[in-house]
Design an enzyme around this catalytic site. Structure first.
Site, PDB file in Angstrom:
ATOM      1  N   ARG A 151      -6.407  -2.691   9.570  1.00 15.31           N
ATOM      2  CA  ARG A 151      -7.033  -4.096   9.363  1.00 15.31           C
ATOM      3  C   ARG A 151      -6.653  -5.044  10.622  1.00 15.31           C
ATOM      4  O   ARG A 151      -7.384  -5.531  11.328  1.00 15.31           O
ATOM      5  CB  ARG A 151      -6.701  -4.797   8.344  1.00 15.31           C
ATOM      6  CG  ARG A 151      -7.647  -4.691   7.167  1.00 15.31           C
ATOM      7  CD  ARG A 151      -7.008  -5.284   5.863  1.00 15.31           C
ATOM      8  NE  ARG A 151      -5.918  -4.464   5.455  1.00 15.31           N
ATOM      9  CZ  ARG A 151      -4.906  -4.933   4.612  1.00 15.31           C
ATOM     10  NH1 ARG A 151      -4.867  -6.061   4.271  1.00 15.31           N
ATOM     11  NH2 ARG A 151      -4.027  -4.103   4.150  1.00 15.31           N
ATOM     12  N   THR A 205       4.222   2.468   5.657  1.00 14.14           N
ATOM     13  CA  THR A 205       2.915   2.122   5.712  1.00 14.14           C
ATOM     14  C   THR A 205       2.074   2.853   6.574  1.00 14.14           C
ATOM     15  O   THR A 205       2.758   3.326   7.818  1.00 14.14           O
ATOM     16  CB  THR A 205       2.889   0.561   6.129  1.00 14.14           C
ATOM     17  OG1 THR A 205       1.516   0.254   6.449  1.00 14.14           O
ATOM     18  CG2 THR A 205       3.763   0.251   7.435  1.00 14.14           C
ATOM     19  N   ILE A 206       1.080   3.180   6.224  1.00 10.65           N
ATOM     20  CA  ILE A 206       0.129   4.375   7.057  1.00 10.65           C
ATOM     21  C   ILE A 206      -0.163   3.593   8.378  1.00 10.65           C
ATOM     22  O   ILE A 206      -0.620   4.269   9.566  1.00 10.65           O
ATOM     23  CB  ILE A 206      -1.237   4.783   6.612  1.00 10.65           C
ATOM     24  CG1 ILE A 206      -1.934   3.636   5.882  1.00 10.65           C
ATOM     25  CG2 ILE A 206      -0.846   5.763   5.468  1.00 10.65           C
ATOM     26  CD1 ILE A 206      -3.313   3.896   5.590  1.00 10.65           C
ATOM     27  N   ASP A 207      -0.415   2.342   8.614  1.00 16.06           N
ATOM     28  CA  ASP A 207      -0.836   1.750   9.935  1.00 16.06           C
ATOM     29  C   ASP A 207       0.065   1.621  11.163  1.00 16.06           C
ATOM     30  O   ASP A 207      -0.477   1.285  11.969  1.00 16.06           O
ATOM     31  CB  ASP A 207      -1.318   0.406   9.332  1.00 16.06           C
ATOM     32  CG  ASP A 207      -2.364   0.180   8.754  1.00 16.06           C
ATOM     33  OD1 ASP A 207      -3.237   0.809   8.500  1.00 16.06           O
ATOM     34  OD2 ASP A 207      -2.210  -1.111   7.753  1.00 16.06           O
ATOM     35  N   HIS A 263     -10.045   5.572   1.165  1.00 14.61           N
ATOM     36  CA  HIS A 263      -8.771   5.847   0.476  1.00 14.61           C
ATOM     37  C   HIS A 263      -8.435   7.294   0.746  1.00 14.61           C
ATOM     38  O   HIS A 263      -7.180   7.587   0.536  1.00 14.61           O
ATOM     39  CB  HIS A 263      -8.738   5.179  -0.823  1.00 14.61           C
ATOM     40  CG  HIS A 263      -8.576   4.035  -0.786  1.00 14.61           C
ATOM     41  ND1 HIS A 263      -9.486   2.916  -0.606  1.00 14.61           N
ATOM     42  CD2 HIS A 263      -7.564   3.038  -1.132  1.00 14.61           C
ATOM     43  CE1 HIS A 263      -9.143   1.659  -0.768  1.00 14.61           C
ATOM     44  NE2 HIS A 263      -7.909   1.729  -0.962  1.00 14.61           N
ATOM     45  N   ASP A 300       2.040  -0.434  11.981  1.00 17.91           N
ATOM     46  CA  ASP A 300       1.914  -1.820  12.295  1.00 17.91           C
ATOM     47  C   ASP A 300       3.226  -2.587  12.071  1.00 17.91           C
ATOM     48  O   ASP A 300       3.177  -3.922  12.000  1.00 17.91           O
ATOM     49  CB  ASP A 300       0.819  -2.585  11.920  1.00 17.91           C
ATOM     50  CG  ASP A 300       0.773  -2.732  10.326  1.00 17.91           C
ATOM     51  OD1 ASP A 300       1.768  -2.045   9.588  1.00 17.91           O
ATOM     52  OD2 ASP A 300       0.074  -3.375   9.809  1.00 17.91           O
ATOM     53  N   ASP A 315       5.464  -4.867   6.011  1.00 20.14           N
ATOM     54  CA  ASP A 315       5.783  -6.245   6.451  1.00 20.14           C
ATOM     55  C   ASP A 315       5.835  -7.510   5.370  1.00 20.14           C
ATOM     56  O   ASP A 315       6.822  -8.197   5.220  1.00 20.14           O
ATOM     57  CB  ASP A 315       4.965  -7.083   7.424  1.00 20.14           C
ATOM     58  CG  ASP A 315       5.180  -6.879   8.918  1.00 20.14           C
ATOM     59  OD1 ASP A 315       6.324  -6.120   8.993  1.00 20.14           O
ATOM     60  OD2 ASP A 315       4.423  -6.835   9.741  1.00 20.14           O
ATOM     61  N   ARG A 324       1.071  -5.097  -5.767  1.00 20.69           N
ATOM     62  CA  ARG A 324       1.243  -6.186  -5.076  1.00 20.69           C
ATOM     63  C   ARG A 324       1.241  -7.575  -6.151  1.00 20.69           C
ATOM     64  O   ARG A 324       0.669  -7.357  -7.138  1.00 20.69           O
ATOM     65  CB  ARG A 324       0.120  -6.610  -4.274  1.00 20.69           C
ATOM     66  CG  ARG A 324      -0.235  -5.465  -3.233  1.00 20.69           C
ATOM     67  CD  ARG A 324      -1.331  -5.779  -2.206  1.00 20.69           C
ATOM     68  NE  ARG A 324      -1.876  -4.656  -1.644  1.00 20.69           N
ATOM     69  CZ  ARG A 324      -1.611  -4.039  -0.529  1.00 20.69           C
ATOM     70  NH1 ARG A 324      -0.710  -4.630   0.123  1.00 20.69           N
ATOM     71  NH2 ARG A 324      -2.079  -3.099   0.225  1.00 20.69           N
ATOM     72  N   ALA A 361      15.675  10.494  -1.048  1.00 23.88           N
ATOM     73  CA  ALA A 361      16.776  10.438  -0.074  1.00 23.88           C
ATOM     74  C   ALA A 361      17.601   9.281  -0.597  1.00 23.88           C
ATOM     75  O   ALA A 361      18.744   9.432  -0.727  1.00 23.88           O
ATOM     76  CB  ALA A 361      16.441  10.107   1.308  1.00 23.88           C
ATOM     77  N   VAL A 362      16.945   8.302  -0.910  1.00 26.38           N
ATOM     78  CA  VAL A 362      17.853   7.080  -1.682  1.00 26.38           C
ATOM     79  C   VAL A 362      18.667   7.538  -2.754  1.00 26.38           C
ATOM     80  O   VAL A 362      19.890   7.305  -2.978  1.00 26.38           O
ATOM     81  CB  VAL A 362      16.868   5.948  -1.719  1.00 26.38           C
ATOM     82  CG1 VAL A 362      17.735   4.652  -2.556  1.00 26.38           C
ATOM     83  CG2 VAL A 362      16.463   5.343  -0.495  1.00 26.38           C
ATOM     84  N   GLY A 375     -11.835  13.539  20.379  1.00 29.62           N
ATOM     85  CA  GLY A 375     -12.756  13.475  21.551  1.00 29.62           C
ATOM     86  C   GLY A 375     -13.924  12.433  21.299  1.00 29.62           C
ATOM     87  O   GLY A 375     -14.810  12.718  21.663  1.00 29.62           O
ATOM     88  N   GLY A 380       0.751  -1.180  -0.032  1.00 29.25           N
ATOM     89  CA  GLY A 380      -0.076   0.084   0.045  1.00 29.25           C
ATOM     90  C   GLY A 380       0.560   1.295  -0.030  1.00 29.25           C
ATOM     91  O   GLY A 380       1.782   1.420   0.617  1.00 29.25           O
TER      92      GLY A 380
HETATM   93  P1  ATP Z   1       0.826  -2.855   3.529  1.00 23.00           P
HETATM   94  O1  ATP Z   1       1.389  -2.635   5.140  1.00 23.00           O
HETATM   95  O2  ATP Z   1       0.620  -1.388   2.830  1.00 23.00           O
HETATM   96  O3  ATP Z   1      -0.056  -3.759   3.214  1.00 23.00           O
HETATM   97  P2  ATP Z   1       2.980  -4.786   2.673  1.00 23.00           P
HETATM   98  O4  ATP Z   1       4.199  -4.518   2.135  1.00 23.00           O
HETATM   99  O5  ATP Z   1       2.866  -5.504   3.978  1.00 23.00           O
HETATM  100  O6  ATP Z   1       2.180  -3.006   2.615  1.00 23.00           O
HETATM  101  P3  ATP Z   1       1.936  -6.853   1.083  1.00 23.00           P
HETATM  102  O7  ATP Z   1       0.767  -6.963   0.096  1.00 23.00           O
HETATM  103  O8  ATP Z   1       1.834  -7.656   2.146  1.00 23.00           O
HETATM  104  O9  ATP Z   1       1.931  -5.456   1.460  1.00 23.00           O
HETATM  105  O10 ATP Z   1       3.208  -7.279   0.304  1.00 23.00           O
HETATM  106  C1  ATP Z   1       3.516  -6.668  -0.757  1.00 23.00           C
HETATM  107  C2  ATP Z   1       4.302  -7.520  -1.643  1.00 23.00           C
HETATM  108  O11 ATP Z   1       5.519  -8.297  -1.043  1.00 23.00           O
HETATM  109  C3  ATP Z   1       3.456  -8.850  -2.185  1.00 23.00           C
HETATM  110  O12 ATP Z   1       2.541  -8.411  -3.194  1.00 23.00           O
HETATM  111  C4  ATP Z   1       4.286  -9.728  -2.518  1.00 23.00           C
HETATM  112  O13 ATP Z   1       4.769  -9.564  -4.002  1.00 23.00           O
HETATM  113  C5  ATP Z   1       5.582  -9.435  -1.745  1.00 23.00           C
HETATM  114  N1  ATP Z   1       5.373 -10.402  -0.642  1.00 23.00           N
HETATM  115  C6  ATP Z   1       4.639 -10.453   0.477  1.00 23.00           C
HETATM  116  N2  ATP Z   1       4.855 -11.673   1.384  1.00 23.00           N
HETATM  117  C7  ATP Z   1       5.911 -12.195   0.960  1.00 23.00           C
HETATM  118  C8  ATP Z   1       6.352 -13.475   1.147  1.00 23.00           C
HETATM  119  N3  ATP Z   1       6.095 -14.285   2.289  1.00 23.00           N
HETATM  120  N4  ATP Z   1       7.634 -13.824   0.576  1.00 23.00           N
HETATM  121  C9  ATP Z   1       7.855 -13.188  -0.603  1.00 23.00           C
HETATM  122  N5  ATP Z   1       7.423 -12.021  -1.094  1.00 23.00           N
HETATM  123  C10 ATP Z   1       6.417 -11.725  -0.250  1.00 23.00           C
END
Ligand code: ATP
Length: 329
Positions: free
Chosen positions: A171, A125-127, A259, A129, A103, A72, A22-23, A185, A11
């Site tokens: 989520r 990530t905005i969450d 969104h 988490d 993650d 994704r 920066a990169v 509030g 996301g």
């Molecule tokens: P957000 O917090 O916004 O959901 P995210 O990075 O967790 O971000 P995901 O959709 O979970 O979003 O992962 C992004 C992409 O990373 C996936 O579409 C996939 O290509 C890759 N990915 C996710 N899990 C795995 C995994 N276990 N092994 C390899 N690649 C992965």
């Protein structure tokens, strides 16, 4: 000359552009060739990339979204997809990749690192988490967007003596709902980390405040609580609004912010943290260090092994919840 690359995955979050900038600038200023990969791992597998320079990232620090686009990809999670990505890296001479995402994206970065392509994760990530980080890029902007939207909702709530149930993103994590709930509030806040009873935590609280003369109410609900609502016979925030209206006689409405929470110009904090993290990540790769996640802990920027980072857990500060309940009455 070293070649490093950067991609955004999962996301999108406000501040990703500042991290990309920066990169790229850290890489270029230290004599590296920097490639921008479009659309995350999907683009990597297709070799969709271009060489970036200092000017490629001009005029983006204040923009939401990601100039490299995000995606994704299920194919990337397969052995064949992973091999495709590695072949592309080898052909393009990529020695390391900065992966800006959550993650799931870090799991992909770990798998690439295991196969010899150094990767460094930057938490975007905005969450908020990600367990190893106190703070993730995009969180502050998102919180402020929610606060601004709910302040607007409050104006109309107050004018009509209504109750508004506002669903916000989150989520698996309630950081957005809890912190925004305090900031606006909210009379009640529902988050995935806590058990709740609709009767006790919404209806009874509203009844008590009604007795003190309060006539309008904001309830903030994280999207991740729906299963717990369903278990209590309520499917979604519209049904919850009807239930509140039926039980308390207060005209009630539900709003799903959706969104709009992801977009917008990044806050100062997101721009600064993203700049620090992006630069830190590029330096790690330039020094030949991979399989790391950049994190912020107590305002300091540091890094963790990706395996370690993915196995960490963090818990929400429930004392914040107690404070919210004590004062939003
Ligand atoms: P957000 O917090 O916004 O959901 P995210 O990075 O967790 O971000 P995901 O959709 O979970 O979003 O992962 C992004 C992409 O990373 C996936 O579409 C996939 O290509 C890759 N990915 C996710 N899990 C795995 C995994 N276990 N092994 C390899 N690649 C992965």
């Amino acid at each position: 000359m070293k070649t490093i690359a950067v991609l955004t995955s999962g996301g999108d979050a406000p501040g990703m552009n500042a991290a990309i900038r920066a990169v790229v600038r850290t890489g270029c200023e230290n004599g590296a060739r920097v490639l921008g990969i479009r659309r995350g791992y999907a683009g990597l597998m297709q070799g969709d990339m271009y060489e970036m320079n200092l000017r490629s990232v001009s005029d983006i620090i204040h923009r939401g979204g990601t100039m490299l686009y995000s995606a994704r990809s299920k194919e990337f999670c397969t052995e064949a997809g992973m091999q495709k990505a590695i072949d592309v890296c080898k052909d393009a001479g990529i020695e390391g990749i900065v992966v800006i995402g959550g993650d799931g994206s870090f799991r992909g970065a770990r798998d690439l690192s295991l196969r010899g392509i150094n990767c460094v994760g930057v938490p975007g990530t905005i969450d908020n988490d990600i367990a190893c980080c106190d703070y993730t890029i995009g969180y502050d902007t998102c919180l402020n967007t929610i606060m601004d939207m709910v302040d607007r909702i409050r104006d109309t709530t107050e004018s009509h003596d209504r109750c508004f149930i506002v669903e916000v993103m989150g989520r698996r994590a309630g950081y957005l709902a809890l912190n925004a709930g305090i900031a606006v509030g909210a009379t009640s806040i529902l988050i995935p980390e806590m058990e709740f009873s609709i009767e006790r935590d919404i209806i009874e609280r509203m009844r008590r405040t009604q007795k003190t003369g309060k006539e309008h109410f904001i309830i903030v609900v994280a999207e991740g609580v729906n299963e717990k609502l369903v278990a209590q016979g309520i499917n979604g925030v519209s049904a919850l609004a009807k239930y509140v209206e039926h039980n308390l006689g207060v005209e009630s409405r539900a709003t799903v912010l959706g969104h709009v929470q992801r977009g917008g110009s990044p806050s100062c904090k997101d721009r600064v943290v993203a700049s620090q993290m992006g630069s830190y990540a590029a330096h790690l790769l330039l020094n030949g260090i991979g399989n790391r996640v950049v994190a912020m802990q107590k305002e300091a920027i540091l890094d963790y092994d990706i395996f370690e980072a993915l196995n960490m857990t963090k818990s929400i500060d429930l004392s914040l919840y107690d404070t919210a309940m004590e004062i939003s009455i």
